[in-house]
Design a protein around this motif. Structure first.
Motif, PDB file in Angstrom:
ATOM      1  N   GLU A  55     102.345 -20.473 -60.820  1.00  0.00           N
ATOM      2  CA  GLU A  55     103.080 -19.367 -61.441  1.00  0.00           C
ATOM      3  C   GLU A  55     103.159 -19.486 -62.957  1.00  0.00           C
ATOM      4  OE1 GLU A  55     107.245 -16.861 -60.991  1.00  0.00           O
ATOM      5  OE2 GLU A  55     107.212 -18.977 -60.391  1.00  0.00           O
ATOM      6  N   LEU A  56     103.548 -20.628 -63.467  1.00  0.00           N
ATOM      7  CA  LEU A  56     103.758 -20.748 -64.911  1.00  0.00           C
ATOM      8  C   LEU A  56     102.458 -20.554 -65.680  1.00  0.00           C
ATOM      9  CD1 LEU A  56     105.765 -21.264 -67.158  1.00  0.00           C
ATOM     10  CD2 LEU A  56     105.375 -23.722 -66.900  1.00  0.00           C
ATOM     11  N   GLN A  57     101.383 -21.190 -65.211  1.00  0.00           N
ATOM     12  CA  GLN A  57     100.094 -21.030 -65.895  1.00  0.00           C
ATOM     13  C   GLN A  57      99.668 -19.569 -65.938  1.00  0.00           C
ATOM     14  OE1 GLN A  57     100.863 -23.204 -63.388  1.00  0.00           O
ATOM     15  NE2 GLN A  57      99.227 -24.725 -63.154  1.00  0.00           N
ATOM     16  N   ILE A  58      99.834 -18.886 -64.810  1.00  0.00           N
ATOM     17  CA  ILE A  58      99.409 -17.485 -64.723  1.00  0.00           C
ATOM     18  C   ILE A  58     100.271 -16.599 -65.615  1.00  0.00           C
ATOM     19  CG2 ILE A  58      99.324 -15.492 -63.165  1.00  0.00           C
ATOM     20  CD1 ILE A  58      98.319 -17.440 -60.983  1.00  0.00           C
ATOM     21  N   GLN A 123      93.521 -25.791 -69.268  1.00  0.00           N
ATOM     22  CA  GLN A 123      92.268 -25.315 -68.676  1.00  0.00           C
ATOM     23  C   GLN A 123      92.529 -24.189 -67.680  1.00  0.00           C
ATOM     24  OE1 GLN A 123      91.078 -29.060 -67.121  1.00  0.00           O
ATOM     25  NE2 GLN A 123      90.322 -29.839 -69.082  1.00  0.00           N
ATOM     26  N   PHE A 124      93.578 -24.318 -66.887  1.00  0.00           N
ATOM     27  CA  PHE A 124      93.892 -23.282 -65.902  1.00  0.00           C
ATOM     28  C   PHE A 124      94.232 -21.966 -66.610  1.00  0.00           C
ATOM     29  CE2 PHE A 124      95.934 -20.941 -62.608  1.00  0.00           C
ATOM     30  CZ  PHE A 124      95.469 -21.447 -61.405  1.00  0.00           C
ATOM     31  N   VAL A 125      95.024 -22.057 -67.674  1.00  0.00           N
ATOM     32  CA  VAL A 125      95.342 -20.850 -68.442  1.00  0.00           C
ATOM     33  C   VAL A 125      94.061 -20.209 -68.966  1.00  0.00           C
ATOM     34  CG1 VAL A 125      96.466 -19.980 -70.539  1.00  0.00           C
ATOM     35  CG2 VAL A 125      97.668 -21.615 -69.076  1.00  0.00           C
ATOM     36  N   GLY A 126      93.109 -21.038 -69.389  1.00  0.00           N
ATOM     37  CA  GLY A 126      91.862 -20.511 -69.922  1.00  0.00           C
ATOM     38  C   GLY A 126      91.042 -19.743 -68.910  1.00  0.00           C
ATOM     39  N   VAL A 127      90.892 -20.289 -67.704  1.00  0.00           N
ATOM     40  CA  VAL A 127      90.072 -19.601 -66.704  1.00  0.00           C
ATOM     41  C   VAL A 127      90.792 -18.363 -66.181  1.00  0.00           C
ATOM     42  CG1 VAL A 127      90.827 -21.015 -64.742  1.00  0.00           C
ATOM     43  CG2 VAL A 127      88.602 -19.888 -64.676  1.00  0.00           C
ATOM     44  N   VAL A 128      92.118 -18.415 -66.054  1.00  0.00           N
ATOM     45  CA  VAL A 128      92.856 -17.197 -65.680  1.00  0.00           C
ATOM     46  C   VAL A 128      92.690 -16.143 -66.777  1.00  0.00           C
ATOM     47  CG1 VAL A 128      95.125 -16.195 -65.218  1.00  0.00           C
ATOM     48  CG2 VAL A 128      94.533 -18.395 -64.239  1.00  0.00           C
ATOM     49  N   TRP A 177      90.370 -21.045 -77.060  1.00  0.00           N
ATOM     50  CA  TRP A 177      90.354 -22.508 -77.004  1.00  0.00           C
ATOM     51  C   TRP A 177      90.690 -23.014 -75.611  1.00  0.00           C
ATOM     52  CZ3 TRP A 177      87.948 -25.067 -80.633  1.00  0.00           C
ATOM     53  CH2 TRP A 177      87.825 -24.487 -81.901  1.00  0.00           C
ATOM     54  N   GLN A 178      91.521 -22.266 -74.903  1.00  0.00           N
ATOM     55  CA  GLN A 178      91.808 -22.631 -73.515  1.00  0.00           C
ATOM     56  C   GLN A 178      90.570 -22.434 -72.642  1.00  0.00           C
ATOM     57  OE1 GLN A 178      94.000 -20.843 -75.494  1.00  0.00           O
ATOM     58  NE2 GLN A 178      95.256 -22.680 -75.699  1.00  0.00           N
ATOM     59  N   LEU A 179      89.844 -21.350 -72.875  1.00  0.00           N
ATOM     60  CA  LEU A 179      88.611 -21.113 -72.127  1.00  0.00           C
ATOM     61  C   LEU A 179      87.572 -22.185 -72.456  1.00  0.00           C
ATOM     62  CD1 LEU A 179      86.981 -19.304 -70.219  1.00  0.00           C
ATOM     63  CD2 LEU A 179      86.288 -17.954 -72.216  1.00  0.00           C
TER      64      LEU A 179
END
Length: 223
Positions: A55-58, A123-128, A177-179
């Motif tokens: 949840e938080l990352q998304i 990293q998770f934030v980047g791919v989302v 940068w996250q991606l």
């Protein structure tokens, strides 16, 4: 006359600083946002079905896409041959303003060689962010345009341009940068399945290309 121009000059300067900041190198950690989760839910959680563990990352990724605040999105874990996949829900494709979208999250390690749960918060934030880039694009497309996109996706050149364009949308929304961190991980650290490694190399911007584009954009905004 000079005094009347001052507010406009300040607005221009502030806009330039804000644009430059989105290309600054940042690294997101869970502790940076954990105390803000209620605020993030209220601001960006409407119409969103999100697995609790992500949840938080998304929500952090969604905060970079305010145009999706009132768009229903379901995040569903299912076996995939990639990390995540975004698409309109088929039965709502022709439903105009009520169109719903789905972002599928892989839960089968055998298909890709790793699970999203193994990614760092950043990293998770980047791919989302990349998948939300798809939805930002889809939201402005008619049903027939989406059908054409879907057909084109089966052709290598079209798909390569489509995914590169989505990477650029992700950069535009301040998650470059996250991606890049995600791309670095799956290229240099994760033990990818052979099929997924081939897909990554064929259709997506390399981590080197992403870095060069981020630095180019930042340099272009530097006085």
């Amino acid at each position: 006359m000079r005094r009347s121009l001052l507010p406009f000059v300040m607005i221009i300067l502030l806009s330039c600083l804000t644009a430059k900041a989105q290309y600054d190198s940042t690294y997101y950690k869970e502790e940076m946002f954990s105390s803000q989760i209620d605020t993030l839910r209220k601001a960006h959680g409407w119409g969103k079905l999100i697995p609790e563990k992500y949840e938080l990352q998304i929500l952090v990724a969604l905060s970079h896409y305010p145009e999706l605040d009132l768009v229903p999105i379901e995040f569903i874990e299912t076996p995939l041959t990639c990390t995540m996949m975004a698409q309109p829900r088929t039965k709502t494709l022709f439903d105009g303003r009520n169109r719903t979208y789905i972002i599928f999250i892989n839960n089968n390690k055998e298909n890709t060689g790793f699970l999203p749960s193994e990614l760092s918060f950043n990293q998770f934030v980047g791919v989302v962010g990349h998948e939300l880039g798809h939805l930002s694009y889809y939201a402005g497309r008619s049903p027939w345009q989406l059908i054409v996109d879907g057909i084109g996706y089966y052709f290598t050149d079209y798909r390569r341009q489509f995914e590169a364009g989505t990477d650029y949308i992700t950069l535009d929304h301040g998650l470059g940068w996250q991606l890049l961190d995600f791309s670095n991980y799956i290229v240099h650290t994760a033990r990818l399945s052979e099929a997924y490694a081939k897909k990554k190399n064929t259709y997506y911007l390399s981590d080197q290309n992403l870095r060069q584009e981020l630095l180019r954009r930042k340099s272009a905004l530097t006085p």
